[in-house]
Design an enzyme around this catalytic site. Structure first.
Site, PDB file in Angstrom:
ATOM      1  N   SER A 156      41.482 -33.782  29.780  1.00 54.05           N
ATOM      2  CA  SER A 156      41.293 -34.921  30.962  1.00 54.05           C
ATOM      3  C   SER A 156      40.660 -36.739  30.114  1.00 54.05           C
ATOM      4  CB  SER A 156      40.570 -34.713  32.382  1.00 54.05           C
ATOM      5  OG  SER A 156      39.193 -34.855  31.949  1.00 54.05           O
TER       6      SER A 156
ATOM      7  N   ASN B 161      44.003 -40.550  36.660  1.00 56.54           N
ATOM      8  CA  ASN B 161      42.883 -40.889  36.435  1.00 56.54           C
ATOM      9  C   ASN B 161      43.325 -42.827  35.400  1.00 56.54           C
ATOM     10  OD1 ASN B 161      40.704 -39.189  36.642  1.00 56.54           O
ATOM     11  ND2 ASN B 161      41.531 -38.520  34.749  1.00 56.54           N
TER      12      ASN B 161
ATOM     13  N   HIS C  80      47.357 -30.818  32.235  1.00 54.76           N
ATOM     14  CA  HIS C  80      46.514 -31.260  33.347  1.00 54.76           C
ATOM     15  C   HIS C  80      45.932 -30.806  34.345  1.00 54.76           C
ATOM     16  CE1 HIS C  80      43.743 -34.407  34.767  1.00 54.76           C
ATOM     17  NE2 HIS C  80      42.680 -33.221  34.237  1.00 54.76           N
TER      18      HIS C  80
ATOM     19  N   GLU D  95      50.017 -32.606  35.550  1.00 53.85           N
ATOM     20  CA  GLU D  95      50.567 -34.167  34.697  1.00 53.85           C
ATOM     21  C   GLU D  95      50.684 -33.044  33.258  1.00 53.85           C
ATOM     22  OE1 GLU D  95      48.405 -37.455  35.638  1.00 53.85           O
ATOM     23  OE2 GLU D  95      46.811 -36.098  34.825  1.00 53.85           O
TER      24      GLU D  95
END
Length: 298
Positions: A120, A192, A141, A153
């Site tokens: 990540s 994120n 991810h 992802e």
């Protein structure tokens, strides 16, 4: 390109979830970790996941037992990847550890095998050369509690073969995820890249004394209809993780981050208030204030 046998390397919290979700959707899964102790802990995690799938998804005892029976365990990497079509790497977030792992993996895995990293914080291009097969390598991810937060992802690097990219997108869909393709490398991916600035803004309001966490969360929840505000999200992520990120900024000279790191250490970490995992963080669990009916009232 069709994946049938999946190897998950690293059986920690997320590695175990990836392995179980994949097995639950009918794939044969090999789980690799470095020693018997790690494998023993993983088996405990799978027992807990079997309960959660029954509670959260209404899965039957037979379904979760069948999923577990599709999982094999290995401490020998060569054996773990002998039949692998796809290896999903979930080893610790340390560049040297991942690089060394990929050098070994590249020697043992069949030529057909595609490699995917679940990192990540790092980019696939950082490890592409170490894999020995950059065209068959990309990032895949997942979010924590993947059976509930079913997003994946899929991020390629400049050398990823387009057919591999499409095959991993198809695989993510096959294990019940909503695939989210990223066509270029991006630190933080999509999730994120959106989440971190949001949490940063909330932390800034807090440490500058603008408003307390409950008011900040209440503002966000009322205005957007979200079930959680930023401080509730931090409790889920874990105060330790938040502290580590803030400490790194403090070391880089960010004065606001330094004050926040000191506050988190003294008022939360030193008192064992690490979030949902320990039963207390910014809120108390299992029945946090923000879930109570009158929280959003005046």
């Amino acid at each position: 390109m069709h994946f049938q046998h999946i190897t998950v390397a690293g059986s920690g919290v997320l590695g175990s979830q990836i392995a179980f979700q994949t097995a639950f959707k009918g794939f044969k899964v090999s789980v690799y970790d470095i020693n018997d102790e790690a494998i023993g802990k993983a088996k405990g995690r799978f027992r807990e996941l079997m309960k959660r799938y029954q509670e959260d998804l209404g899965a039957s005892e037979e379904e979760v037992r069948a999923a577990y029976e599709r999982i094999s365990f290995y401490t020998d990497l060569a054996e773990a990847v002998r039949e692998a079509d796809l290896v999903i790497e979930a080893v610790p977030e340390v560049r040297e550890i991942k690089t060394e792992f990929y050098k070994k993996l590249g020697q043992y895995a069949p030529k057909k095998t595609v490699f995917a990293t679940n990192t990540s914080t790092m980019l696939p291009s950082q490890f592409a050369e170490a894999t020995g097969r950059p065209e068959k390598f990309l990032a895949l991810h997942f979010a924590n509690e993947i059976w509930l937060h079913n997003m994946a992802e899929v991020m390629k690097h400049s050398g990823t073969d387009e057919k591999v990219f499409e095959a991993v997108i198809d695989f993510a869909r096959a294990i019940g995820m909503v695939p989210l393709p990223l066509h270029k490398e991006q630190p933080g991916y999509i999730l994120n890249s959106l989440l971190v600035p949001f949490l940063d803004a909330a932390q800034s309001l807090y440490i500058r004394g603008i408003a307390d966490p409950e008011i900040i969360d209440k503002t966000w929840m009322i205005a957007t209809g979200s079930p959680k505000g930023p401080f509730a999200i931090m409790d889920v992520v874990g105060i330790n993780t938040v502290y580590n990120i803030v400490s790194a900024k403090a070391k880089a000279g960010d004065e606001e981050a330094r004050k926040l790191a000191e506050k988190l250490k003294k008022e939360f970490i030193d008192r064992g208030k690490l979030g949902v995992a320990t039963g207390e963080g910014f809120y108390c669990y299992p029945h946090p204030k923000y879930e109570q009916p009158d929280f959003l009232k005046g």
